[in-house]
Design an enzyme around this catalytic site. Sequence first.
Site, PDB file in Angstrom:
ATOM      1  N   TYR A   1       0.766  -1.315   0.047  1.00  0.00           N
ATOM      2  CA  TYR A   1       0.116  -0.203   0.111  1.00  0.00           C
ATOM      3  C   TYR A   1       1.011   1.396   0.003  1.00  0.00           C
ATOM      4  O   TYR A   1       0.508   2.202  -0.883  1.00  0.00           O
ATOM      5  CB  TYR A   1      -0.919  -0.090   1.145  1.00  0.00           C
ATOM      6  CG  TYR A   1      -1.837   1.106   1.433  1.00  0.00           C
ATOM      7  CD1 TYR A   1      -2.806   1.513   0.421  1.00  0.00           C
ATOM      8  CD2 TYR A   1      -1.542   2.087   2.390  1.00  0.00           C
ATOM      9  CE1 TYR A   1      -3.592   2.625   0.602  1.00  0.00           C
ATOM     10  CE2 TYR A   1      -2.615   3.259   2.369  1.00  0.00           C
ATOM     11  CZ  TYR A   1      -3.531   3.510   1.406  1.00  0.00           C
ATOM     12  OH  TYR A   1      -4.315   4.513   1.420  1.00  0.00           O
TER      13      TYR A   1
ATOM     14  N   LYS B   1       1.122   4.297  -2.884  1.00  0.00           N
ATOM     15  CA  LYS B   1       0.858   5.685  -2.620  1.00  0.00           C
ATOM     16  C   LYS B   1       1.971   6.604  -2.913  1.00  0.00           C
ATOM     17  O   LYS B   1       1.808   7.751  -3.236  1.00  0.00           O
ATOM     18  CB  LYS B   1       0.410   5.993  -0.974  1.00  0.00           C
ATOM     19  CG  LYS B   1      -1.067   5.302  -1.003  1.00  0.00           C
ATOM     20  CD  LYS B   1      -2.252   6.086  -1.890  1.00  0.00           C
ATOM     21  CE  LYS B   1      -3.446   5.621  -1.731  1.00  0.00           C
ATOM     22  NZ  LYS B   1      -4.525   6.498  -2.256  1.00  0.00           N
TER      23      LYS B   1
END
Length: 271
Positions: free
Chosen positions: A171, A175
């Site tokens: 994750y 990002k």
Amino acid sequence: MASSAMGKRLEGKTIVITGASSGIGRSTAAEFARTSPNNLRLILTARRIDTLKQIAADITKEVGDGVKVLPFQLDVSKPEEVSSFVEKLPEEWRDIDILVNNAGLVKGVARAPDIAAEDINVQFATNVTGLINMTQAVLPIFKSRDEGGKGDIINIGSIAGREPYAGGSIYCATKAAVRSFTDALRKELIATRIRVIEIDPGQVETEFSVVRFYGDRSKADAVYAGCEPLTPDDIAEIIVFAAGRRENVVIADTLVFPSHQAAAGVMHRKV
Ligand SMILES: NC(=O)c1ccc[n+]([C@@H]2O[C@H](COP(=O)([O-])OP(=O)(O)OC[C@H]3O[C@@H](n4cnc5c(N)ncnc54)[C@H](OP(=O)(O)O)[C@@H]3O)[C@@H](O)[C@H]2O)c1
């Protein structure tokens, strides 16, 4: 209905929101409608079309029919759905002014070498490739306008893109990729009036943690134990504020925490 200066600036705009069926995206749709209720077009996209239809009905009920709402089923992780998105819109909905790239997800807390291939793929396909493909689908519309082009791209990043943490490697990497893409895009579009905006939330209570823990609500609730997280409305207000600035003002980059948070892993919890 009366409008603020911000409401007037947003009047007449066509806005696409990805991931509008829940959390930040859903709140953003409602906040745009409340801020500029006289003349707005909202294209709400996500995979759950029935939820989008209900949200559209709720918005109309709240602000009236000055805001036209189009629920549109779209899986941003499927490149073929994204590339045909604009041409499938009814003609009067194609003149898009604002794209909110909000759809995104986190899956699991596994660490290498135990991260499931499926979880790696879905996070990159949604958070990174989906956001890039949406941007590429909509940018030609922006670039066809005067002064090299006009329109807003608002990307939802995360504190996770600035500060990677154990158990969130994939994750966080997605990002960080959003952040790099956004910064490069702003430079590429410097000779235009296209604004490239990134908003990076810290902890927000949405369905995000329920998705992370594959539907286990008690594990999701434990994330927020002893904390007062941000609400999706808190982030929605900032998204609408950024879009509602005067044309020459670019809120390029914003990091938003609840008051008990100072970094991805620095939380004060009441015991
Ligand atoms: N909550 C936080 O603490 C936090 C912090 C920082 C950043 N963010 C970011 O904020 C954004 C919104 O998340 P949220 O917190 O509002 O979570 P959420 O309540 O789980 O909402 C996520 C939205 O993304 C949509 N989505 C997921 N996969 C999709 C796909 N393949 N195609 C289209 N839509 C898809 C979901 O709709 P469907 O399931 O209907 O497709 C849903 O509407 C994400 O980018 C997330 O990374 C969240």
